[in-house]
Design a protein around this motif. Structure first.
Motif, short mmCIF file in Angstrom:
data_model
loop_
_atom_site.label_atom_id
_atom_site.label_comp_id
_atom_site.label_asym_id
_atom_site.label_seq_id
_atom_site.Cartn_x
_atom_site.Cartn_y
_atom_site.Cartn_z
N GLY A 165 0.82 -1.20 0.00
CA GLY A 165 0.00 0.00 0.00
C GLY A 165 0.86 1.25 0.00
O GLY A 165 0.39 2.35 -0.32
N ASP A 204 -7.00 -0.50 -2.78
CA ASP A 204 -7.82 0.03 -1.67
C ASP A 204 -8.81 1.09 -2.17
O ASP A 204 -9.97 1.11 -1.77
CB ASP A 204 -6.92 0.62 -0.58
CG ASP A 204 -6.09 -0.46 0.12
OD1 ASP A 204 -6.45 -1.65 0.01
OD2 ASP A 204 -5.08 -0.12 0.75
N GLY A 211 -7.38 -5.03 -1.33
CA GLY A 211 -6.76 -6.09 -2.14
C GLY A 211 -7.49 -7.42 -2.03
O GLY A 211 -7.95 -7.97 -3.04
N GLU A 250 -9.74 -9.24 -4.93
CA GLU A 250 -9.31 -10.55 -5.43
C GLU A 250 -10.46 -11.55 -5.35
O GLU A 250 -10.69 -12.35 -6.27
CB GLU A 250 -8.10 -11.06 -4.63
CG GLU A 250 -7.61 -12.39 -5.17
CD GLU A 250 -6.25 -12.82 -4.61
OE1 GLU A 250 -5.88 -12.37 -3.51
OE2 GLU A 250 -5.58 -13.63 -5.28
N GLY A 292 2.22 -6.39 0.87
CA GLY A 292 0.89 -7.00 0.95
C GLY A 292 0.34 -7.46 -0.39
O GLY A 292 -0.33 -8.49 -0.48
N ASN A 335 -1.46 -11.48 -3.66
CA ASN A 335 -2.45 -11.66 -4.73
C ASN A 335 -2.05 -12.83 -5.64
O ASN A 335 -0.98 -12.83 -6.25
CB ASN A 335 -2.55 -10.37 -5.55
CG ASN A 335 -3.64 -10.42 -6.57
OD1 ASN A 335 -3.51 -11.06 -7.60
ND2 ASN A 335 -4.76 -9.78 -6.27
N LYS A 375 1.72 6.18 2.36
CA LYS A 375 2.55 6.64 3.46
C LYS A 375 3.28 7.94 3.08
O LYS A 375 4.17 8.38 3.77
CB LYS A 375 3.58 5.59 3.83
CG LYS A 375 2.95 4.34 4.36
CD LYS A 375 4.01 3.33 4.66
CE LYS A 375 3.39 1.99 4.91
NZ LYS A 375 4.39 0.97 5.02
#
Ligand code: KG4
Ligand code: ZN
Length: 371
Positions: A149, A179, A192, A196, A291, A295, A367
């Motif tokens: 992310g 997101d 995510g 998916e 993260g 997937n 971030k």
């Protein structure tokens, strides 16, 4: 500051607080043995931010301050050690949300001074980039793709201190795109896994979505145009006040996921070539972390590419791919072995590119701009 370290085994306490996870871990290194993660505590903040549609830096920093001592105590307890068994403390001192980074750094400094232990300052991205050495004893140099992310970059990991960024996102990180699209389609956060799940039931060829920058012969990526394209399609389908049908939502998810995985596949192919240019030899192994590496469509595409190119595919277990302190402790061990000890004047850095030579990326990620 450099200091001569003449110790063979190292027990490191790691501390991480650069985004929305407060984490502490104890990792032990012994020469000729696999490293041991003696404890790995993570306290997330999802519920604190969920009503705001993103991470609120001030709330995150306050929560870190409240949790840092608790997670550290728990990491020590679970490792069955006390501070007197620890050789050094490593801490993320950037890049990330400055309030969180500061909280962790101040806490680690206090602990280091109080316990008379050396402090090691770790770049959060180096923590991710060095994870394959913690989990799989990966030899330098190797190719790495960080996708989460907050991060999206291809790296040549030359050694514990030298990284070449081959390319990265010029806007959103892929997890951020997942997101935001999930939010747009009223799916649960984090987006995510929700996308998916829906994508499995949809047709990935139903909508023709852009593959941004796919024809550019470099490793840079962009995901914000893709996000806008999904928004426009959704608006078009809802134009007469009808809500989006379940089928259309699933098809949108599948088409979006296909677009992202196509782009990542193509850019990884380019990264293999770019690796040769930078190191003079073919990449023996390719590692993914973050993260988004969870997937399955993305993962299997990249894994198949590696098979066809006879490159070892490596994906650390998910709890070590996402933010945690074991990877910070490990990066700290690598630096400590090189004698890299921080002095107490070390500062928190909101931005801290791993690659000190290439010009900084403008990409943001949730971030904030960092590398
Ligand atoms: O590494 P991470 O836990 O935290 C940072 O962002 O640093 O990554 C979280 C991101 C979220 O954006 C989430 O939606 C995404 O990883 N993610 C996924 C999947 N699982 C998590 N994206 C796509 N497919 C997934 N299965
Ligand atoms: Zn991270």
């Amino acid at each position: 500051m450099y200091r001569n370290i003449n110790k063979s085994a190292i027990t490191m306490l790691g501390i991480e607080s650069s985004c929305d996870d407060t984490a502490a871990a104890v990792v032990r290194y012994e020469p000729n043995n696999e490293p041991l993660i003696l404890s790995n505590e993570v306290s997330g903040q999802n519920e604190l931010h969920q009503n705001f549609g993103g991470i609120v830096p001030e709330i995150a920093a306050r929560a870190h301050v409240e949790k840092l001592d608790l997670v550290t105590k728990s990491a020590l307890e679970h490792s069955l050690l006390t501070l007197s068994d620890i050789d050094a403390i490593s801490v993320t001192s950037g890049p990330g949300l400055i309030g969180g980074v500061l909280s962790g750094l101040m806490f680690a400094k206090g602990l280091a001074v109080g316990a008379n232990l050396p402090l090691v300052s770790v770049n959060h991205l180096a923590g991710h980039a060095l994870t394959p050495r913690l989990t799989d004893n990966m030899n330098f140099p190797y190719l790495m793709l960080l996708i989460s992310g907050g991060h999206c970059q291809f790296l040549v990991v030359k050694n514990a201190e030298e990284f070449v960024r081959l390319g990265g996102t010029i806007d959103d990180a892929p997890g951020e795109a997942f997101d935001k699209i999930a939010k747009l389609l009223d799916l649960k956060q984090p987006g995510g896994p929700s996308i998916e799940k829906e994508a499995k039931l949809g047709n990935p060829l139903a909508f023709s979505l852009p593959r941004p920058l796919i024809d550019r012969p470099d490793c840079d990526l962009s995901f914000s145009g893709l996000k806008t394209a999904v928004l426009r399609l959704k608006e078009k389908m809802e134009f007469d006040g009808q809500p989006l049908s379940t089928i259309s939502r699933r098809d949108l998810c599948a088409s979006f996921q296909r677009a992202i995985s196509d782009v990542l596949l193509k850019k990884t192919e380019i990264a293999f070539h770019s690796f040769v240019k930078h190191t003079g030899s073919k990449a023996k192994s390719f590692s993914i972390a973050g993260g988004v590496a969870a997937n399955l469509e993305i993962r299997s595409k990249l894994e198949n590419l590696c098979k066809s190119q006879k490159v070892i595919f490596n994906a650390p277990p998910l709890n070590l791919c996402t933010d945690n302190a074991a990877i910070i402790a490990w990066a700290g061990i690598e630096l400590y072995k090189l004698g890299k000890i921080a002095d107490m004047s070390v500062g928190a850095r909101p931005r801290w590119p791993l690659d000190q030579i290439s010009s900084p990326m403008l990409g943001s990620g949730k971030k904030g701009a960092k590398a």
